[in-house]
Design an enzyme around this catalytic site. Sequence first.
Site, PDB file in Angstrom:
ATOM      1  N   THR A   4      70.241 -26.225  43.525  1.00  0.00           N
ATOM      2  CA  THR A   4      69.394 -27.096  42.806  1.00  0.00           C
ATOM      3  C   THR A   4      70.026 -27.253  41.424  1.00  0.00           C
ATOM      4  OG1 THR A   4      67.890 -25.450  41.868  1.00  0.00           O
ATOM      5  CG2 THR A   4      67.514 -26.088  43.949  1.00  0.00           C
ATOM      6  N   GLY A   5      69.458 -28.412  40.867  1.00  0.00           N
ATOM      7  CA  GLY A   5      69.945 -28.608  39.384  1.00  0.00           C
ATOM      8  C   GLY A   5      71.326 -29.183  39.148  1.00  0.00           C
TER       9      GLY A   5
ATOM     10  N   SER B 190      73.244 -32.551  38.752  1.00  0.00           N
ATOM     11  CA  SER B 190      73.016 -33.876  38.343  1.00  0.00           C
ATOM     12  C   SER B 190      74.475 -34.312  37.406  1.00  0.00           C
ATOM     13  CB  SER B 190      71.872 -34.224  37.448  1.00  0.00           C
ATOM     14  OG  SER B 190      71.636 -33.293  36.400  1.00  0.00           O
TER      15      SER B 190
ATOM     16  N   ILE C  90      76.769 -26.306  35.560  1.00  0.00           N
ATOM     17  CA  ILE C  90      77.032 -24.963  36.346  1.00  0.00           C
ATOM     18  C   ILE C  90      76.751 -25.187  37.666  1.00  0.00           C
ATOM     19  CG2 ILE C  90      76.017 -22.694  36.612  1.00  0.00           C
ATOM     20  CD1 ILE C  90      75.609 -22.496  33.590  1.00  0.00           C
TER      21      ILE C  90
ATOM     22  N   SER D  76      68.131 -17.136  30.794  1.00  0.00           N
ATOM     23  CA  SER D  76      68.914 -17.557  29.650  1.00  0.00           C
ATOM     24  C   SER D  76      68.899 -16.517  28.477  1.00  0.00           C
ATOM     25  CB  SER D  76      68.449 -18.983  28.953  1.00  0.00           C
ATOM     26  OG  SER D  76      68.626 -19.980  29.627  1.00  0.00           O
TER      27      SER D  76
ATOM     28  N   TYR E 114      59.724 -22.274  27.286  1.00  0.00           N
ATOM     29  CA  TYR E 114      61.138 -22.157  28.187  1.00  0.00           C
ATOM     30  C   TYR E 114      61.235 -20.737  28.142  1.00  0.00           C
ATOM     31  CZ  TYR E 114      65.888 -22.346  29.377  1.00  0.00           C
ATOM     32  OH  TYR E 114      67.004 -22.203  29.968  1.00  0.00           O
TER      33      TYR E 114
END
Length: 259
Positions: free
Chosen positions: A9-10, A12, A17, A155, A168
């Site tokens: 996923t993620g 784009s 990463i 993170s 976040y």
Amino acid sequence: MEERVALITGVSRRAGIAAAVARRFAATGYRLQLTGLPGYDEAQPYGGDPEGIPGLLAELEQLTGDPDVTRFRAADLTSPTAPAELVETAVRAHGRLDVVVSAHTYSTGTALGTLDADEVDRHLVVNVRANLLLAEAFAAAFRAGSGGRLVLFSSGQRLGPMPTELAYAASKAGVENLTRQLGCLLMPQGITVNCVNPGPTDTGWASAEDLAAGGHLFPGGRWGQPDDAARLVEWLCSADGGWVTGQVIDSEGGFNRYG
């Protein structure tokens, strides 16, 4: 490890990463189901990548020599049905699913005094709920009995404050806790669960000024690169990584938050 199938996923932007993980997996024989939401990046100050998905798919086809090795499906993970649908898509396309690398995130400014309830909820939905539902759907679909891998991303919020990104930070703390909970729950099924904190990484969001100004915070004199994180993910998903589970791994190149 040939013919293993991974959902990432993620995906784009080619500088991200998730794209770096896809390259490494493609080069080592994985079949890939990729997903992302390019519109999210396009709406950010750093902007999207016009050639992102087509460009990455072309790269992966060149690496593998097979256009059918990699599939892409856009997905909005604010939808409660999207995680299960993505797992189902991967299994339908490739016949099985061995690995989920959940590299998506949602992050906007949420400082104290400016908090909006809907924006807080969106962080929790995308960063926590979607990962929990992905884990559940993956566990239900996994049939191999061993070699399953779920890799989440954090993170490093527990290592220092993020005063302008409170929602976040809270959501990523939830991801780290999920890692510990799911690591114990899924290991008997043959699935390891780990979380990577890659530290500040040059994925195109930071300006040249930011990169130069922050360089002294890294003992090696440079920011993290996407492939730094991808190498760790590749190892965690290999046979050699099979004894590591429930861990939050800080792979930051010695990043010193306090300068």
